[in-house]
Every structure is written in C-alpha cells, then in structure tokens.
Design an enzyme around this catalytic site. Structure first.
Site, PDB file in Angstrom:
ATOM      1  N   ASP A  11      21.799  16.773  -7.185  1.00 36.23           N
ATOM      2  CA  ASP A  11      22.716  15.988  -7.989  1.00 36.23           C
ATOM      3  C   ASP A  11      23.029  16.844  -9.215  1.00 36.23           C
ATOM      4  OD1 ASP A  11      24.125  13.654  -8.959  1.00 36.23           O
ATOM      5  OD2 ASP A  11      22.436  13.345 -10.321  1.00 36.23           O
ATOM      6  N   ASP A  13      24.580  15.750 -12.848  1.00 36.74           N
ATOM      7  CA  ASP A  13      24.201  15.183 -14.147  1.00 36.74           C
ATOM      8  C   ASP A  13      22.832  14.526 -14.058  1.00 36.74           C
ATOM      9  OD1 ASP A  13      26.718  15.927 -15.248  1.00 36.74           O
ATOM     10  OD2 ASP A  13      27.614  14.195 -14.273  1.00 36.74           O
TER      11      ASP A  13
END
Length: 184
Positions: A11, A13
């Site tokens: 992922d 952020d």
C-alpha cells in the site's frame, strides 16, 4: 521452465510514506524509515515490488489523475535512487459515495476489492500464493485475502525517537522480513 515471479505488494500512504491525507506532491512526502531497506531485502530474494493504492483524492477532485501520475513518476525516481525500482503501480481513482462524475462508482479495483492485485497478477504473471502484501488498513488485508495473496501483514509507522520522523514498527518489519526469507 521458469517459475512465476512472486511480488511484494505495498500500500502507499501509511506504508511507503506517512499518510498526511491525500499526499500527491514531493513537498508533502515523508518516506517511512525502513521501507527502502524492506524493498531491497525483497528484491534480493526475487520479489517484484508492486504498489497498490486507493486514490480517493482523485475521485473527490483534490488532484487529477495527471497530478497522480506526475507524483508517482517522482516517487519511482526516488525508488530508483534507493536501488529498488518499482515494477508496477496500480491505483483506483474511484469512490463509491464521494466521487465526482465518472469517479463516483463502486468498483472491484478499490480495496477491499481484489481488482488491482488481480490486474498485477495478469500483467506480470505473479504467483499470488508465494507473494506478500503489506498494508496499514483492514481494507488492504481484505484485498490481499480476496485475491489469494499467500501472506498479508498489517504494519503501522511509529515515531522515531529524537528525529520526529516515522519508521516501520520494528516487530512488524521483522515479521515481514521473516516472511520474505521463508517464502520459497
């Protein structure tokens, strides 16, 4: 016959960079200490490095897809400088309730849907059972499980003493490293 490659799915952020909310410029980017070391370890063990990221900021009109691509070009260059080029970046620009125009829709690519991971598998020939996904939200892990990723691990960044920066939690980083080492 060559075996299918395995991938480290990340992922963005909250895993690669501190989640300051809708980060889409170098000035707002603070890389999480330890992420490049983790990626180097994965690369040394034969993993592709693939980013899978929901981008509700596009859906909400905070920045454009062009802005996102320019930002990710910059981020890719930082990864190259760190010796770990990203193999691919997949993103979802949609939001099921808060999108504007064509971006307002439910889709399979938005995590917790598995669409981005399955697209990477198709595009890159990835062996999902031998792959690892690292995320910071339940939706990241749900997407990994739904796609059939062999190992899904939740991490969170913690404050670095004395520096004000953020780093991967040591125990969680070790768990990811152990999985990278143990995966055939």
């Amino acid at each position: 016959m060559t075996s299918m490659p395995k991938a480290l799915f990340l992922d963005r952020d909250g895993v690669i960079n501190v989640d300051h909310g809708y980060v889409c410029s170098p000035e707002r980017t603070e890389f999480i200490d330890g992420i490049f070391d983790l990626c180097r370890a994965a690369r040394q063990r034969g993993y592709l490095i693939v980013v899978v990221t929901n981008q509700a900021g596009i859906a909400r009109g905070y920045y454009s897809e062009q802005d996102f691509h320019l930002y990710m070009d910059w981020m890719r260059s930082v990864f190259v400088e760190q010796g770990v080029p990203l193999d691919a970046v997949y993103y979802c620009p949609h939001h099921p309730t808060d999108g504007i125009g064509d971006y307002l829709r439910a889709c399979d690519c938005r995590k917790p849907g598995p669409g981005m991971i399955l697209a990477a598998q198709r595009d890159l020939g990835i062996d999902l059972k031998r792959s690892v996904l690292v995320g910071d939200k339940p939706s990241d892990l749900e997407a990994g499980y739904a796609a059939g990723v062999g190992t899904c691990i939740s991490v969170h960044a913690v404050s670095k003493l004395g520096s004000g920066g953020m780093m991967l939690d040591a125990a969680q980083a070790k768990q990811v490293m152990d999985c990278l080492i143990e995966m055939p």
